[in-house]
Design a protein around this motif. Sequence first.
Motif, PDB file in Angstrom:
ATOM      1  N   TYR A  26      10.822   5.783  -3.717  1.00  0.00           N
ATOM      2  CA  TYR A  26      11.395   4.604  -4.356  1.00  0.00           C
ATOM      3  C   TYR A  26      12.913   4.733  -4.327  1.00  0.00           C
ATOM      4  CZ  TYR A  26      12.172   0.741  -7.508  1.00  0.00           C
ATOM      5  OH  TYR A  26      12.583  -0.453  -8.030  1.00  0.00           O
ATOM      6  N   LEU A  27      13.587   3.627  -4.047  1.00  0.00           N
ATOM      7  CA  LEU A  27      15.045   3.611  -3.999  1.00  0.00           C
ATOM      8  C   LEU A  27      15.583   2.876  -5.226  1.00  0.00           C
ATOM      9  CD1 LEU A  27      17.736   4.153  -2.528  1.00  0.00           C
ATOM     10  CD2 LEU A  27      17.398   1.984  -1.339  1.00  0.00           C
ATOM     11  N   TYR A  28      16.234   3.626  -6.081  1.00  0.00           N
ATOM     12  CA  TYR A  28      16.921   3.045  -7.239  1.00  0.00           C
ATOM     13  C   TYR A  28      18.352   2.744  -6.830  1.00  0.00           C
ATOM     14  CZ  TYR A  28      13.302   4.913 -10.378  1.00  0.00           C
ATOM     15  OH  TYR A  28      12.126   5.186 -11.025  1.00  0.00           O
ATOM     16  N   LYS A  29      18.889   1.642  -7.328  1.00  0.00           N
ATOM     17  CA  LYS A  29      20.299   1.319  -7.097  1.00  0.00           C
ATOM     18  C   LYS A  29      20.918   0.924  -8.427  1.00  0.00           C
ATOM     19  CE  LYS A  29      20.233  -0.039  -2.291  1.00  0.00           C
ATOM     20  NZ  LYS A  29      20.837  -0.968  -1.347  1.00  0.00           N
ATOM     21  N   PHE A  30      22.037   1.561  -8.724  1.00  0.00           N
ATOM     22  CA  PHE A  30      22.742   1.293  -9.973  1.00  0.00           C
ATOM     23  C   PHE A  30      24.217   1.102  -9.682  1.00  0.00           C
ATOM     24  CE2 PHE A  30      19.333   4.376 -10.934  1.00  0.00           C
ATOM     25  CZ  PHE A  30      18.557   3.609 -11.788  1.00  0.00           C
ATOM     26  N   ILE A  31      24.879   0.351 -10.540  1.00  0.00           N
ATOM     27  CA  ILE A  31      26.335   0.261 -10.520  1.00  0.00           C
ATOM     28  C   ILE A  31      26.794   0.693 -11.904  1.00  0.00           C
ATOM     29  CG2 ILE A  31      28.338  -1.260 -10.379  1.00  0.00           C
ATOM     30  CD1 ILE A  31      26.757  -2.964  -8.401  1.00  0.00           C
ATOM     31  N   VAL A  32      27.732   1.641 -11.926  1.00  0.00           N
ATOM     32  CA  VAL A  32      28.277   2.117 -13.197  1.00  0.00           C
ATOM     33  C   VAL A  32      29.805   2.077 -13.122  1.00  0.00           C
ATOM     34  CG1 VAL A  32      26.346   3.610 -13.818  1.00  0.00           C
ATOM     35  CG2 VAL A  32      28.157   4.526 -12.426  1.00  0.00           C
ATOM     36  N   PRO A  33      30.447   1.933 -14.269  1.00  0.00           N
ATOM     37  CA  PRO A  33      31.905   2.053 -14.266  1.00  0.00           C
ATOM     38  C   PRO A  33      32.274   3.425 -13.709  1.00  0.00           C
ATOM     39  CG  PRO A  33      31.133   1.207 -16.368  1.00  0.00           C
ATOM     40  CD  PRO A  33      29.916   1.637 -15.595  1.00  0.00           C
ATOM     41  N   THR A  34      33.355   3.501 -12.944  1.00  0.00           N
ATOM     42  CA  THR A  34      33.758   4.777 -12.367  1.00  0.00           C
ATOM     43  C   THR A  34      34.258   5.683 -13.486  1.00  0.00           C
ATOM     44  OG1 THR A  34      34.262   3.760 -10.249  1.00  0.00           O
ATOM     45  CG2 THR A  34      35.250   5.904 -10.667  1.00  0.00           C
ATOM     46  N   ASP A  35      33.343   6.496 -13.957  1.00  0.00           N
ATOM     47  CA  ASP A  35      33.582   7.445 -15.039  1.00  0.00           C
ATOM     48  C   ASP A  35      32.683   8.638 -14.724  1.00  0.00           C
ATOM     49  OD1 ASP A  35      33.141   8.956 -17.374  1.00  0.00           O
ATOM     50  OD2 ASP A  35      33.459   7.232 -18.681  1.00  0.00           O
ATOM     51  N   THR A  36      33.284   9.793 -14.497  1.00  0.00           N
ATOM     52  CA  THR A  36      32.531  10.978 -14.090  1.00  0.00           C
ATOM     53  C   THR A  36      31.351  11.245 -15.025  1.00  0.00           C
ATOM     54  OG1 THR A  36      34.559  11.903 -13.199  1.00  0.00           O
ATOM     55  CG2 THR A  36      32.744  13.423 -13.510  1.00  0.00           C
ATOM     56  N   LYS A  37      31.554  11.085 -16.310  1.00  0.00           N
ATOM     57  CA  LYS A  37      30.493  11.360 -17.284  1.00  0.00           C
ATOM     58  C   LYS A  37      29.310  10.415 -17.084  1.00  0.00           C
ATOM     59  CE  LYS A  37      29.615  11.970 -22.183  1.00  0.00           C
ATOM     60  NZ  LYS A  37      29.278  10.962 -23.140  1.00  0.00           N
ATOM     61  N   LYS A  38      29.576   9.129 -16.867  1.00  0.00           N
ATOM     62  CA  LYS A  38      28.489   8.153 -16.695  1.00  0.00           C
ATOM     63  C   LYS A  38      27.733   8.379 -15.384  1.00  0.00           C
ATOM     64  CE  LYS A  38      30.533   4.871 -19.717  1.00  0.00           C
ATOM     65  NZ  LYS A  38      30.803   3.558 -20.116  1.00  0.00           N
ATOM     66  N   ILE A  39      28.470   8.711 -14.335  1.00  0.00           N
ATOM     67  CA  ILE A  39      27.827   8.998 -13.050  1.00  0.00           C
ATOM     68  C   ILE A  39      26.932  10.231 -13.189  1.00  0.00           C
ATOM     69  CG2 ILE A  39      28.230   9.661 -10.646  1.00  0.00           C
ATOM     70  CD1 ILE A  39      30.877   7.971 -10.878  1.00  0.00           C
ATOM     71  N   GLU A  40      27.429  11.251 -13.883  1.00  0.00           N
ATOM     72  CA  GLU A  40      26.633  12.462 -14.106  1.00  0.00           C
ATOM     73  C   GLU A  40      25.392  12.172 -14.937  1.00  0.00           C
ATOM     74  OE1 GLU A  40      29.183  15.440 -15.821  1.00  0.00           O
ATOM     75  OE2 GLU A  40      30.211  15.809 -13.926  1.00  0.00           O
ATOM     76  N   GLU A  41      25.497  11.271 -15.915  1.00  0.00           N
ATOM     77  CA  GLU A  41      24.326  10.907 -16.721  1.00  0.00           C
ATOM     78  C   GLU A  41      23.231  10.314 -15.843  1.00  0.00           C
ATOM     79  OE1 GLU A  41      24.769   8.905 -20.631  1.00  0.00           O
ATOM     80  OE2 GLU A  41      26.920   9.097 -20.228  1.00  0.00           O
ATOM     81  N   VAL A  42      23.622   9.446 -14.916  1.00  0.00           N
ATOM     82  CA  VAL A  42      22.643   8.843 -13.999  1.00  0.00           C
ATOM     83  C   VAL A  42      22.031   9.937 -13.132  1.00  0.00           C
ATOM     84  CG1 VAL A  42      22.278   7.223 -12.104  1.00  0.00           C
ATOM     85  CG2 VAL A  42      23.831   6.618 -13.963  1.00  0.00           C
ATOM     86  N   GLU A  43      22.870  10.772 -12.547  1.00  0.00           N
ATOM     87  CA  GLU A  43      22.378  11.840 -11.676  1.00  0.00           C
ATOM     88  C   GLU A  43      21.475  12.805 -12.436  1.00  0.00           C
ATOM     89  OE1 GLU A  43      25.986  13.445 -10.031  1.00  0.00           O
ATOM     90  OE2 GLU A  43      26.093  11.901  -8.480  1.00  0.00           O
ATOM     91  N   ASN A  44      21.848  13.142 -13.671  1.00  0.00           N
ATOM     92  CA  ASN A  44      21.056  14.082 -14.467  1.00  0.00           C
ATOM     93  C   ASN A  44      19.673  13.544 -14.812  1.00  0.00           C
ATOM     94  OD1 ASN A  44      23.089  15.976 -14.414  1.00  0.00           O
ATOM     95  ND2 ASN A  44      23.914  15.428 -16.413  1.00  0.00           N
TER      96      ASN A  44
END
Length: 94
Positions: A26-44
């Motif tokens: 399955y391919l998830y696609k998200f857009i997040v504000p460019t903020d290292t913490k938020k990107i890491e939350e998605v990845e985690n």
Amino acid sequence: MDKKTEEFYVRLKEELANTSTWPSEYLYKFIVPTDTKKIEEVENAFNNMGAVIKTQQSKAGKYTSVSINVNMESPDDVITKYLEVATIEGIISF
């Protein structure tokens, strides 16, 4: 969860059940504000799942696209992940 959101997930579950054999990629696609913490939350949220994660910043650098390709067991698991990351401030799922 409001009624419109709930209806969306019911429809998504039906479509996933009817169009794929599970377990499935399955391919998830998200857009997040460019903020290292938020990107890491998605990845985690996808840690230890064997996910392939790609990120790409927008031209202006204000937002980051996060694409995650991962093997999921069922439509219910797909929806559970969407609900899990929905708590991240500013995230847009599509």
